[in-house]
Write a protein that holds these residues in place. Structure first.
Motif, PDB file in Angstrom:
ATOM      1  N   VAL A 311       0.859  -1.190   0.000  1.00  0.00           N
ATOM      2  CA  VAL A 311       0.000   0.000   0.000  1.00  0.00           C
ATOM      3  C   VAL A 311       0.889   1.232   0.000  1.00  0.00           C
ATOM      4  CG1 VAL A 311      -1.844   1.250   1.171  1.00  0.00           C
ATOM      5  CG2 VAL A 311      -1.776  -1.249   1.296  1.00  0.00           C
ATOM      6  N   THR A 312       0.637   2.141  -0.949  1.00  0.00           N
ATOM      7  CA  THR A 312       1.409   3.380  -1.054  1.00  0.00           C
ATOM      8  C   THR A 312       0.474   4.568  -0.853  1.00  0.00           C
ATOM      9  OG1 THR A 312       2.897   2.334  -2.651  1.00  0.00           O
ATOM     10  CG2 THR A 312       2.973   4.731  -2.493  1.00  0.00           C
ATOM     11  N   PHE A 313       0.820   5.428   0.116  1.00  0.00           N
ATOM     12  CA  PHE A 313       0.054   6.642   0.391  1.00  0.00           C
ATOM     13  C   PHE A 313       0.775   7.832  -0.222  1.00  0.00           C
ATOM     14  CE2 PHE A 313      -0.673   3.737   3.944  1.00  0.00           C
ATOM     15  CZ  PHE A 313      -2.050   3.723   4.038  1.00  0.00           C
ATOM     16  N   LYS A 314       0.007   8.717  -0.843  1.00  0.00           N
ATOM     17  CA  LYS A 314       0.576   9.965  -1.357  1.00  0.00           C
ATOM     18  C   LYS A 314      -0.140  11.141  -0.716  1.00  0.00           C
ATOM     19  CE  LYS A 314       2.533   8.590  -5.786  1.00  0.00           C
ATOM     20  NZ  LYS A 314       2.595   8.899  -7.232  1.00  0.00           N
ATOM     21  N   GLN A 315       0.658  12.080  -0.203  1.00  0.00           N
ATOM     22  CA  GLN A 315       0.131  13.280   0.421  1.00  0.00           C
ATOM     23  C   GLN A 315       0.365  14.485  -0.477  1.00  0.00           C
ATOM     24  OE1 GLN A 315       0.669  13.333   4.978  1.00  0.00           O
ATOM     25  NE2 GLN A 315       2.579  12.559   4.195  1.00  0.00           N
ATOM     26  N   ALA A 316      -0.202  15.603  -0.066  1.00  0.00           N
ATOM     27  CA  ALA A 316      -0.004  16.847  -0.811  1.00  0.00           C
ATOM     28  C   ALA A 316       1.449  17.280  -0.695  1.00  0.00           C
ATOM     29  CB  ALA A 316      -0.915  17.939  -0.259  1.00  0.00           C
ATOM     30  N   VAL A 317       2.068  17.554  -1.854  1.00  0.00           N
ATOM     31  CA  VAL A 317       3.446  18.013  -1.900  1.00  0.00           C
ATOM     32  C   VAL A 317       3.537  19.149  -2.892  1.00  0.00           C
ATOM     33  CG1 VAL A 317       5.838  17.381  -2.354  1.00  0.00           C
ATOM     34  CG2 VAL A 317       4.282  15.680  -1.420  1.00  0.00           C
ATOM     35  N   SER A 318       4.211  20.231  -2.512  1.00  0.00           N
ATOM     36  CA  SER A 318       4.351  21.362  -3.429  1.00  0.00           C
ATOM     37  C   SER A 318       5.338  21.033  -4.527  1.00  0.00           C
ATOM     38  CB  SER A 318       4.836  22.608  -2.661  1.00  0.00           C
ATOM     39  OG  SER A 318       6.156  22.429  -2.224  1.00  0.00           O
TER      40      SER A 318
END
Length: 500
Positions: A311-318
């Motif tokens: 499972v791969t989580f992606k968060q907000a990144v500028s």
């Protein structure tokens, strides 16, 4: 609660942080000038006694300068909490003041490398989804002080001021060393082998440059030529080399997985996942559910055989942060089916999208892949013929062509999407299978692209831009693309939910 750590006045890091900063400064110098140090110590015995004294003196001056610089960095790095803001002062000659509202703080994570573990301090990383200027790392705090800082910020951000003491949580995922061994066996060994060979080639390139500077390039070239000639005439050595490379690939996969995911434990809290992992570098990551942009569930035939997924989580990144430093994705390895269900049901309230029909790309997508593959083979084999001047090279197509056709067919089969009123699931992959889950209200920008050739075939490509990256839906029917485009725009514009 936390009476000794209110952070209302400016605080410094732990005095042990001076050692962390000093070692980091030495590492930067070694990383930049290691090749010169290699040359220096290679001929160290040839220096006169006066030359050796000057070398020692130079090293002493350099280390003294780095210590003074480290002390000034430590002295001027001060932070406090005031009026709902985290305030930081840092810099030696160029002073920098940073002020971050609590609401912009995305996560506060703990980290420990091997040195920090030995001296008993934690690195505290304060992440925001704004700009790379507001990514802050406090290199050395005691566990009590780090926990207190995190609690003050988290409590101030929470809308519930009557927080009860959390119960002792049971982990939703715990990975043993034996389970990590099984995980490593399902890794992409070819990728790890290529990485190893790239490092080896880079090292050889550095040695070659040193040899040229010392006038010994002919000796090195002769050694390589002799070794290559002997190797090419010995099939047994070639077989042993192949076995050795396979073992290196397996070993490198295990070492990589073991170092990154040792003692992996994941907890499910009311509004977040807490993930602990790492051997030499221990990390504690708090992943807020509302900050998650996409979740990707990945598997392959080996993973399916032993019943695990990643499972791969992606968060907000500028965008600026991504260009400056590529962060590793937050990843849970070795998840079983029941753990996948817990994660899905925790993050997403409506999963009716799974019951929807799969929508595959238009036949134009398959034609395009086969045309690109054909052109690649034509150019590749033409170059090989001009280099080696042997038409017999083309015989390998008997083996290569079926493999490429099989891979293309797998890629076509795994490329699809499902869409419901509020969610979209995108499937992709070749050897591995990836399922990407996305809430439509988290889409920041949607683009419909259509080339001249696509227009003739009445297909289009949809690009969904989120705060964590792009998701492509290539070569779908133009009418379906228009419907998807309009539906997504409507959900984004009418949603009252925050994307982070």
């Amino acid at each position: 609660m936390n009476k000794g750590f209110s952070f209302s006045e400016f605080s410094k890091q732990s005095p042990k942080g001076l050692l962390i900063i000093y070692l980091a400064e030495i590492y930067k110098v070694l990383k930049l000038f290691w090749i010169f140090l290699f040359i220096l110590f290679k001929d160290f015995s040839k220096f006169t006694s006066y030359g050796i004294i000057y070398i020692y003196l130079g090293v002493f001056v350099l280390l003294s300068f780095l210590f003074i610089r480290s002390y000034l960095i430590y002295l001027n790095f001060q932070f406090k909490v005031f009026n709902g803001h985290f305030i930081l002062k840092k810099g030696i000659l160029k002073k920098t003041n940073i002020e971050i509202p609590f609401q912009r703080i995305q996560n506060i994570n703990f980290k420990q490398n091997i040195v920090q573990q030995l001296i008993g301090v934690f690195e505290v990383n304060i992440e925001t989804a704004g700009s790379n200027d507001t990514e802050i790392a406090i290199k050395a705090l005691s566990l009590e002080k780090a926990t207190a800082l995190k609690k003050i910020v988290s409590t101030a951000k929470s809308t519930d001021h009557n927080l009860k003491k959390e119960k002792e949580l049971e982990p939703i995922l715990t990975i043993s060393p034996f389970a990590l061994l099984k995980v490593s066996l399902t890794e992409n060994h070819l990728q790890n082998l290529l990485l190893f060979l790239a490092v080896l080639f880079g090292f050889f390139n550095q040695i070659q440059q040193v040899s040229e500077s010392l006038g010994q390039s002919e000796v090195l070239d002769g050694l390589i030529t002799d070794s290559t000639s002997n190797l090419s005439t010995n099939l047994v050595l070639l077989f042993l080399l192949l076995v050795l490379l396979t073992l290196i690939a397996l070993l490198s996969s295990f070492v990589k997985v073991f170092l990154l995911h040792f003692n992996l434990t994941a907890y499910l809290k009311k509004d977040a996942f807490e993930i602990n992992q790492g051997l030499f570098t221990k990390k504690t990551i708090v992943l807020k559910k509302e900050k998650i942009q996409t979740i990707t569930f990945s598997t392959n035939p080996l993973k399916r055989a032993i019943g695990i997924s990643f499972v791969t989580f992606k968060q907000a990144v500028s965008g600026k942060t991504k260009k400056k430093k590529k962060e590793r994705p937050i990843r849970l390895v070795g998840c079983k089916q029941e753990q996948l269900e817990v994660i899905k049901n925790t993050v997403y309230t409506h999963l009716d999208v799974l019951e929807k029909q799969k929508i595959y790309p238009n036949n134009y997508y398959a034609k395009r892949l086969f045309i690109y593959a054909g052109l690649f083979l034509l150019v590749g084999y033409s170059l090989l013929y001009f280099i080696f001047n042997h038409i017999e090279i083309a015989y390998s197509l008997v083996l290569v062509l079926p493999i490429i056709i099989l891979l293309i067919l797998k890629k076509i089969k795994k490329r699809f999407y499902k869409i419901s009123d509020s969610m979209i699931v995108v499937g992709k992959g070749v050897l591995e299978t990836h399922l990407i889950f996305l809430n439509l209200f988290k889409v920041q920008h949607i683009q419909l692209k259509q080339s001249i050739f696509q227009k003739k075939s009445k297909v289009a490509t949809i690009i969904l831009q989120t705060a964590s990256g792009k998701i492509n839906l290539p070569c779908i029917s133009y009418l379906e693309a228009i419907q998807l485009y309009n539906h997504t725009l409507y959900k984004v514009e009418t949603s009252k939910k925050s994307w982070m």
